[in-house]
Design an enzyme around this catalytic site. Sequence first.
Site, PDB file in Angstrom:
ATOM      1  N   ASP A 103      45.123  36.713  45.749  1.00 15.15           N
ATOM      2  CA  ASP A 103      44.917  37.945  44.992  1.00 15.15           C
ATOM      3  C   ASP A 103      46.059  38.898  45.300  1.00 15.15           C
ATOM      4  O   ASP A 103      46.390  39.133  46.475  1.00 15.15           O
ATOM      5  CB  ASP A 103      43.591  38.607  45.363  1.00 15.15           C
ATOM      6  CG  ASP A 103      42.389  37.846  44.816  1.00 15.15           C
ATOM      7  OD1 ASP A 103      42.601  36.825  44.135  1.00 15.15           O
ATOM      8  OD2 ASP A 103      41.251  38.273  45.084  1.00 15.15           O
ATOM      9  N   HIS A 120      45.230  36.385  50.250  1.00 19.23           N
ATOM     10  CA  HIS A 120      45.829  37.583  49.654  1.00 19.23           C
ATOM     11  C   HIS A 120      47.331  37.561  49.911  1.00 19.23           C
ATOM     12  O   HIS A 120      47.775  37.122  50.977  1.00 19.23           O
ATOM     13  CB  HIS A 120      45.210  38.854  50.250  1.00 19.23           C
ATOM     14  CG  HIS A 120      43.755  39.001  49.930  1.00 19.23           C
ATOM     15  ND1 HIS A 120      42.783  38.321  50.626  1.00 19.23           N
ATOM     16  CD2 HIS A 120      43.119  39.729  48.967  1.00 19.23           C
ATOM     17  CE1 HIS A 120      41.595  38.621  50.119  1.00 19.23           C
ATOM     18  NE2 HIS A 120      41.764  39.469  49.109  1.00 19.23           N
TER      19      HIS A 120
END
Length: 258
Positions: free
Chosen positions: A59, A204
């Site tokens: 992400d 992430h």
Amino acid sequence: MRAIFLRRRTLGRIACALAACAMFWVVQAPAAVTASATSRQLPIYCVQSDYRRLSISFDAAWGNEDTEELIEILGRYNVKATFFVVGDWVEKYPESVKALHDAGHEVMNHSDSHAHYNSLSAQEIIEDVTACNEKIQAVTGVCPTLIRCPYGEYDDHVIAAIRSMGMEPIQWDVDSLDWKDLSAGEITRRVTEKVEPGSIVLFHNAALHTPEALPAILETLLAEGYEFVPISQLILPGECGEDYLLDHTGRQCPAGEG
């Protein structure tokens, strides 16, 4: 005495009836819970697979300091991943979005501004998703088909709005928790001990120790015979309820096997 006997017999019958009801509930409750759970609108958390295939995803919503390093590490092991990017991030770092696409990674939707979708109307969700899609397509030439909801939050109206656009909402079944700044060793253990065929792993792009942990994760899983594919190649094609089913955990299964 006869009255007392009749009263006791009546109470006994009532007790037996209550016990029978309780036993019926115990037997039927799991099925009732499962039926209720499967009626919810769910994103895809993972995929039923007979093969050692999995997807890793990142992400991207804020920082960009690790993107080039992640591309280099993934390239070293010839692994293709899926990056869910926020529209605001695309505007700030278009060169990174293009670099991800040029390296063969999927660039998918993570909302336009990382809003809480549960608090938005269906129309507002559609407009937000469309805005991010357009920004990604302007850079890569490809319109996203997958989305990860901001914060991993969703409810029935969120999932319904997304699927009304012909897009598939994607969650994860293995969370690296790299955003908590866990050590590289802890991240590696969490991922390698939890994955199974059909898993979708969450990372992430700006987490502190992910670049340090990633090589060991990839080496371990490759040695175990896993193949890494982008999420669009992992999930089953078609429409939910027709071509595939989701069980109560969000596992995607071929229709008739859920």
